[in-house]
Design a protein around this motif. Structure first.
Motif, short mmCIF file in Angstrom:
data_model
loop_
_atom_site.label_atom_id
_atom_site.label_comp_id
_atom_site.label_asym_id
_atom_site.label_seq_id
_atom_site.Cartn_x
_atom_site.Cartn_y
_atom_site.Cartn_z
N VAL A 211 6.36 -25.70 46.06
CA VAL A 211 7.14 -26.02 44.86
C VAL A 211 6.63 -25.29 43.61
CG1 VAL A 211 7.83 -27.88 43.30
CG2 VAL A 211 7.90 -28.24 45.78
N PRO A 212 5.32 -25.30 43.33
CA PRO A 212 4.87 -24.59 42.12
C PRO A 212 5.14 -23.08 42.16
CG PRO A 212 3.20 -26.12 42.87
CD PRO A 212 4.23 -26.05 43.96
N ASN A 213 5.00 -22.47 43.35
CA ASN A 213 5.21 -21.03 43.43
C ASN A 213 6.68 -20.63 43.41
OD1 ASN A 213 2.59 -19.46 43.76
ND2 ASN A 213 2.27 -21.16 45.16
N LEU A 214 7.57 -21.60 43.52
CA LEU A 214 9.00 -21.32 43.46
C LEU A 214 9.59 -21.62 42.08
CD1 LEU A 214 10.27 -22.68 46.91
CD2 LEU A 214 9.97 -20.30 46.22
N ARG A 215 8.73 -21.81 41.08
CA ARG A 215 9.23 -22.15 39.75
C ARG A 215 10.20 -21.12 39.19
NH1 ARG A 215 3.46 -24.06 37.15
NH2 ARG A 215 3.43 -26.19 37.98
N PRO A 216 9.93 -19.82 39.26
CA PRO A 216 10.90 -18.86 38.72
C PRO A 216 12.25 -18.93 39.43
CG PRO A 216 8.77 -17.81 39.11
CD PRO A 216 8.71 -19.16 39.76
N VAL A 217 12.22 -19.11 40.75
CA VAL A 217 13.46 -19.19 41.52
C VAL A 217 14.20 -20.48 41.19
CG1 VAL A 217 14.46 -19.21 43.83
CG2 VAL A 217 12.48 -17.77 43.34
N THR A 218 13.46 -21.57 41.09
CA THR A 218 14.08 -22.85 40.76
C THR A 218 14.74 -22.79 39.39
OG1 THR A 218 12.47 -24.08 42.09
CG2 THR A 218 13.67 -25.32 40.42
N SER A 219 14.10 -22.13 38.44
CA SER A 219 14.70 -21.97 37.12
C SER A 219 16.01 -21.20 37.21
CB SER A 219 13.73 -21.23 36.20
OG SER A 219 14.30 -21.01 34.93
N PHE A 220 16.03 -20.13 38.01
CA PHE A 220 17.25 -19.36 38.20
C PHE A 220 18.34 -20.19 38.86
CE2 PHE A 220 19.76 -16.83 41.22
CZ PHE A 220 20.44 -15.99 40.34
N VAL A 221 17.97 -20.94 39.91
CA VAL A 221 18.93 -21.77 40.64
C VAL A 221 19.53 -22.83 39.72
CG1 VAL A 221 19.14 -23.52 42.45
CG2 VAL A 221 17.94 -21.38 42.92
N VAL A 222 18.70 -23.45 38.90
CA VAL A 222 19.18 -24.49 37.99
C VAL A 222 20.13 -23.90 36.95
CG1 VAL A 222 18.49 -26.13 36.20
CG2 VAL A 222 17.21 -26.02 38.34
N ILE A 223 19.77 -22.75 36.40
CA ILE A 223 20.63 -22.11 35.40
C ILE A 223 21.98 -21.75 36.00
CG2 ILE A 223 20.95 -20.01 34.03
CD1 ILE A 223 17.97 -20.10 33.40
N MET A 224 21.97 -21.14 37.19
CA MET A 224 23.22 -20.80 37.85
C MET A 224 24.02 -22.06 38.19
SD MET A 224 23.34 -17.57 37.84
CE MET A 224 24.75 -17.33 38.92
N GLY A 225 23.32 -23.12 38.58
CA GLY A 225 24.00 -24.38 38.87
C GLY A 225 24.65 -24.98 37.64
N ILE A 226 23.95 -24.93 36.51
CA ILE A 226 24.49 -25.46 35.25
C ILE A 226 25.75 -24.70 34.86
CG2 ILE A 226 24.07 -25.62 32.76
CD1 ILE A 226 21.16 -26.28 33.41
N ILE A 227 25.68 -23.38 34.90
CA ILE A 227 26.83 -22.56 34.52
C ILE A 227 28.02 -22.84 35.43
CG2 ILE A 227 27.70 -20.19 34.34
CD1 ILE A 227 24.85 -19.36 33.55
N GLY A 228 27.75 -22.92 36.74
CA GLY A 228 28.84 -23.14 37.69
C GLY A 228 29.46 -24.52 37.60
N THR A 229 28.64 -25.55 37.45
CA THR A 229 29.18 -26.92 37.43
C THR A 229 29.93 -27.22 36.14
OG1 THR A 229 26.97 -27.65 36.70
CG2 THR A 229 27.50 -27.91 39.04
N PHE A 230 29.51 -26.64 35.03
CA PHE A 230 30.24 -26.85 33.78
C PHE A 230 31.65 -26.26 33.86
CE2 PHE A 230 26.44 -27.91 31.14
CZ PHE A 230 26.99 -28.97 30.45
N GLN A 231 31.85 -25.30 34.78
CA GLN A 231 33.15 -24.64 34.88
C GLN A 231 34.00 -25.18 36.03
OE1 GLN A 231 32.90 -20.21 34.12
NE2 GLN A 231 30.72 -20.61 34.37
N LEU A 232 33.72 -26.40 36.46
CA LEU A 232 34.49 -27.00 37.54
C LEU A 232 35.99 -27.01 37.19
CD1 LEU A 232 34.72 -28.66 40.19
CD2 LEU A 232 34.42 -30.71 38.78
#
Length: 299
Positions: A211-232
């Motif tokens: 989990v700690p070593n995936l922080r950059p990827v998790t940040s990217f996934v969350v950002i992409m998720g936020i953008i996508g879900t707001f545009q439902l």
């Protein structure tokens, strides 16, 4: 020498912009141009039928949002959708990726099977889930068979949005799973071997190393998720036949923008104001996520 160097730099710069020119034209016509046009429309009362008219109304369209009950409902539904779907799809994607990266037998087959929903059209998936959610659909038949109460997934305002949430978590998690799988390959195996020597179990290695070593990827996934879900939009539109029902329970901001822009006369400017507000909310949410997330890995 400097003059010769300047000519060379100028020539290379000109060549670079020449190659970029087609992409810049497309960017201007289909992204930058519509953005500025939307901003222009948001400050006007627009009538497009017959002789198009643009009456400047300053901030009246934005003030109207504060008085629009349906806009408040759409904002609340969208916010609730984002808050629930983004963490769930991120967590599910991480768990699936970690499981498929554990060296299990047949993991290539399961990777393909889990990724299939991502390859399917969103509209097709929505129609399939509508059939499953139907009163006489697959899910209610299973619930009835095992003696559990059935539900009106499509007609109950308390359940309809949750049904869309479940569908989207199931269908979007595999895409982010593949991103996590790629990132897991970059974590040095020596970290896990050292942790094993120190007596760390599977869960401890997961929480302290993966989990700690995936922080950059998790940040990217969350950002992409936020953008996508707001545009439902498409799932809500298909589920409710474009109405946002039942009882506005599946009404989202993008669906409301569509209704005001193409279903109601004289409200194109107001729809543009709603779209501008949504873009601003997405920008703020993304910036806040980046500000408070730790993107550094531990190696």
């Amino acid at each position: 020498m400097n003059k010769k160097f300047s000519r060379k730099a100028l020539r290379e710069t000109g060549q670079g912009y020449t190659f970029m020119f087609p992409a810049l034209i497309v960017l201007g016509l289909f992204i930058i141009g519509p953005i500025f046009y939307t901003i222009f429309l948001s400050f006007h009362k627009v009538q497009l039928l017959g002789n198009a008219t643009f009456d400047f109304v300053a901030f009246d369209n934005f003030k109207r949002i504060l008085e629009d009950t349906r806009a408040k409902i759409a904002l609340w539904n969208t916010f609730k959708y984002v808050v629930i779907v983004v963490p769930c799809q991120t967590f599910l994607a991480l768990i699936l990726a970690a499981t498929l990266n554990a060296g299990l037998k047949g993991q290539t087959f399961f990777r393909i099977v889990y990724f299939l929903p991502t390859l399917t059209s969103s509209a097709v998936l929505t129609l399939i889930f509508m059939w499953m959610y139907n009163k006489d659909g697959l899910i209610n038949n299973i619930l009835d068979f095992i003696g559990l109460p059935t539900y009106n997934f499509l007609g109950d305002p308390a359940i309809a949005l949750n049904a869309i949430m479940f569908m989207n978590i199931w269908s979007t998690a595999p895409f982010f799973m593949v991103i996590y799988l790629a990132a897991l390959q970059d974590i040095p195996e020596s970290l896990y071997e050292a942790a094993k020597l120190d007596g760390a179990n599977v869960l401890q290695r997961f929480w302290k190393i993966t989990v700690p070593n995936l922080r950059p990827v998790t940040s990217f996934v969350v950002i992409m998720g936020i953008i996508g879900t707001f545009q439902l939009f498409d799932q809500s539109y298909i589920f409710s036949a474009g109405s946002g029902g039942p009882d506005n329970s599946t009404l989202t901001v993008v669906l409301l923008v569509y209704q005001y822009a193409f279903k109601t006369l004289g409200t194109m400017g107001y729809a543009a104001a709603l779209a501008f507000l949504l873009a601003f909310v997405i920008l703020v949410a993304t910036l806040l996520q980046r500000k408070f997330s730790k993107e550094e890995s531990l190696y």
